[in-house]
Design a protein around this motif. Structure first.
Motif, PDB file in Angstrom:
ATOM      1  N   ASN A 143      21.162 -15.505  -2.466  1.00 41.69           N
ATOM      2  CA  ASN A 143      21.395 -16.690  -1.586  1.00 41.69           C
ATOM      3  C   ASN A 143      22.935 -16.954  -1.214  1.00 41.69           C
ATOM      4  O   ASN A 143      23.692 -16.266  -1.572  1.00 41.69           O
ATOM      5  CB  ASN A 143      20.804 -17.838  -2.403  1.00 41.69           C
ATOM      6  CG  ASN A 143      19.377 -17.468  -2.803  1.00 41.69           C
ATOM      7  OD1 ASN A 143      18.630 -17.487  -2.037  1.00 41.69           O
ATOM      8  ND2 ASN A 143      19.321 -17.288  -4.121  1.00 41.69           N
ATOM      9  N   THR A 144      22.976 -18.059  -0.623  1.00 43.75           N
ATOM     10  CA  THR A 144      24.335 -18.512  -0.304  1.00 43.75           C
ATOM     11  C   THR A 144      24.906 -19.724  -1.312  1.00 43.75           C
ATOM     12  O   THR A 144      24.103 -20.479  -1.438  1.00 43.75           O
ATOM     13  CB  THR A 144      24.455 -19.287   1.142  1.00 43.75           C
ATOM     14  OG1 THR A 144      24.214 -18.044   2.095  1.00 43.75           O
ATOM     15  CG2 THR A 144      25.951 -19.758   1.241  1.00 43.75           C
ATOM     16  N   ASN A 145      25.927 -19.475  -1.975  1.00 43.02           N
ATOM     17  CA  ASN A 145      26.293 -20.373  -3.134  1.00 43.02           C
ATOM     18  C   ASN A 145      27.640 -20.814  -2.985  1.00 43.02           C
ATOM     19  O   ASN A 145      28.444 -20.039  -2.379  1.00 43.02           O
ATOM     20  CB  ASN A 145      26.145 -19.649  -4.463  1.00 43.02           C
ATOM     21  CG  ASN A 145      24.876 -19.282  -4.731  1.00 43.02           C
ATOM     22  OD1 ASN A 145      24.043 -20.062  -5.188  1.00 43.02           O
ATOM     23  ND2 ASN A 145      24.438 -17.833  -4.842  1.00 43.02           N
TER      24      ASN A 145
ATOM     25  N   THR B 177      23.479 -24.559  -3.378  1.00 39.13           N
ATOM     26  CA  THR B 177      22.764 -23.204  -2.956  1.00 39.13           C
ATOM     27  C   THR B 177      21.687 -23.329  -1.704  1.00 39.13           C
ATOM     28  O   THR B 177      21.299 -24.226  -1.449  1.00 39.13           O
ATOM     29  CB  THR B 177      21.631 -22.534  -4.026  1.00 39.13           C
ATOM     30  OG1 THR B 177      22.340 -22.363  -5.293  1.00 39.13           O
ATOM     31  CG2 THR B 177      21.160 -21.315  -3.632  1.00 39.13           C
TER      32      THR B 177
ATOM     33  N   ASP C  31      19.730 -19.161 -12.188  1.00 43.28           N
ATOM     34  CA  ASP C  31      19.427 -18.296 -10.981  1.00 43.28           C
ATOM     35  C   ASP C  31      17.877 -17.769 -11.390  1.00 43.28           C
ATOM     36  O   ASP C  31      17.593 -16.655 -11.498  1.00 43.28           O
ATOM     37  CB  ASP C  31      20.124 -17.063 -10.824  1.00 43.28           C
ATOM     38  CG  ASP C  31      19.883 -16.097  -9.435  1.00 43.28           C
ATOM     39  OD1 ASP C  31      18.917 -16.641  -8.785  1.00 43.28           O
ATOM     40  OD2 ASP C  31      20.299 -15.174  -9.213  1.00 43.28           O
TER      41      ASP C  31
ATOM     42  N   TYR D 196      15.253 -17.822  -9.127  1.00 45.31           N
ATOM     43  CA  TYR D 196      14.709 -17.877  -7.930  1.00 45.31           C
ATOM     44  C   TYR D 196      13.903 -16.372  -7.707  1.00 45.31           C
ATOM     45  O   TYR D 196      13.560 -16.175  -6.673  1.00 45.31           O
ATOM     46  CB  TYR D 196      15.964 -17.759  -6.848  1.00 45.31           C
ATOM     47  CG  TYR D 196      16.480 -19.573  -6.984  1.00 45.31           C
ATOM     48  CD1 TYR D 196      15.789 -20.532  -6.927  1.00 45.31           C
ATOM     49  CD2 TYR D 196      17.976 -19.517  -7.078  1.00 45.31           C
ATOM     50  CE1 TYR D 196      16.235 -21.749  -7.200  1.00 45.31           C
ATOM     51  CE2 TYR D 196      18.509 -20.573  -7.353  1.00 45.31           C
ATOM     52  CZ  TYR D 196      17.801 -21.699  -7.322  1.00 45.31           C
ATOM     53  OH  TYR D 196      18.265 -23.067  -7.608  1.00 45.31           O
TER      54      TYR D 196
END
Ligand SMILES: Nc1ncnc2c1ncn2[C@@H]1O[C@H](COP(=O)(O)OP(=O)(O)OP(=O)(O)O)[C@@H](O)[C@H]1O
Ligand SMILES: N[C@@H](CCO)C(=O)O
Length: 326
Positions: free
Chosen positions: A36-38, A51, A216, A218
């Motif tokens: 993901n983009t964090n 996120t 995290d 996900y």
């Protein structure tokens, strides 16, 4: 750096304000992570992680975010998703689903010892128990059906030796999944990706590291608790260079887990097969990330050969909890 989606400061500031987090002071991209983009978002009210979800859909995300809320409310230290005035915890940024969660304090235990492993084992068991009454259901999306979809995609990139191992292990895991003992394994929401880089420790004044949180979630899904334990053993309790299990750490992990939620006989008996399953899962996903990459500003894929080594080790030297203590 794993920034797939650039988030503009003003957009993030508007979201932070809507969530009652006060003014956004700084927004810093996080370089680690490949999914993901964090960003670290420092706000007037505290420290958060923003996120933007790259693969997961708005249909899948409520399972993860509400699971984190559920666990946080039961005193399992996980980042709590921040809600807007209407209670919504899933937001939208740059046309993609997004969330803002609490930033955990501390850092990673890069070279864990028995004490770290015992703390993770005990907390994992607490997390499994706390998740038992979680009402939402989603399967582990990186389970057997995903392995079956992914094997043909990576096949063309493999050497003959790799292909043989992939095919043999896929067949072995199908046989395992068909068995009665596997069907009896205790199940519930599992983290399914609880590596060293998804756990935080804070160092106290006495110099001891204390677990400050799991994050995290996900890859979480409903699957066997034994699989979750195996994922952890394959990362927390190994010699990274060779992939060998470190028995002192592995025994410490399992004993601490067992003291909170005693393992069933099936979980103990199937542990060697579950350790293979956990190694296979990450070998496949790493092969997939390496050979079928997505666009990213800058992305360093994890090395698949590590989990090939781990898998070969688990096949060559099956490990049962308690065996080395007997
Ligand atoms: N809630 C949090 N609190 C503190 N630090 C966080 C938090 N979430 C993420 N981080 C930091 O950001 C880094 C990257 O996040 P994360 O591991 O979730 O990446 P990802 O791309 O979403 O997933 P993956 O680890 O599966 O590649 C972490 O290693 C950690 O340093
Ligand atoms: N933990 C995973 C990264 C994606 O979650 C791996 O090491 O391959």
């Amino acid at each position: 750096m794993a920034v797939f989606t650039e988030v503009h400061f003003d957009e993030a500031a508007a979201l932070a304000a809507r969530l009652g987090l006060g003014r956004l002071l700084t927004l810093k991209p996080i370089s680690a992570g490949i999914e993901n983009t964090n960003y670290f978002a420092s706000c007037e009210r505290g420290e958060y992680v923003l996120t933007v979800f790259e693969r997961l859909t708005a249909e899948q995300l409520p399972f993860y975010l509400h699971l984190m809320k559920h666990l946080a409310q039961r005193a399992v230290p996980v980042p709590e998703p921040q809600a807007d005035a209407s209670g919504e915890i899933l937001h939208n940024l740059a046309g993609k689903p997004a969330a803002i969660v609490d930033r955990l304090r501390g850092g990673h235990a890069r070279a864990p010892d028995v004490d770290h492993c015992e703390q993770v084992g005990a907390m994992l068991a607490r997390m499994h128990l706390a998740g038992l009454d979680y009402p939402r259901h989603q399967p582990n999306l990186r389970g057997l059906p995903w392995w079956d979809e992914t094997v043909p995609l990576v096949h063309p990139f493999l050497s003959e030796a790799e292909r043989t191992l992939v095919d043999t292990e896929q067949a072995y895991q199908h046989e395992l999944a068909r068995g009665a003992a596997h069907a009896r394994l205790p199940r519930g929401p599992i983290h399914a990706d609880l590596f060293r880089d998804n756990v935080m420790f804070e160092t106290g004044a006495d110099g001891r590291d204390r677990l400050s949180g799991f994050f995290d979630f996900y890859f979480a899904g409903v699957d066997s608790f034994g699989f979750d334990i195996a994922v952890c053993l394959n990362d927390w309790c190994i010699d990274l260079a060779t992939g060998r299990l470190d028995e002192a750490r592995a025994e410490g992990f399992v004993a601490a887990y067992d003291a909170v939620r005693p393992l069933s006989g099936d979980e103990r008996r199937l542990m060697p097969a579950l350790l293979r399953a956990a190694a296979f899962r990450f070998w496949l996903s790493r092969l997939w990330d390496l050979h079928l990459p997505r666009d990213a500003a800058l992305l360093t894929p994890h090395d698949p050969r590590h989990f090939e080594r781990v898998l070969r080790e688990r096949i060559a030297r099956p490990w049962h909890p308690g065996a080395s203590l007997a």
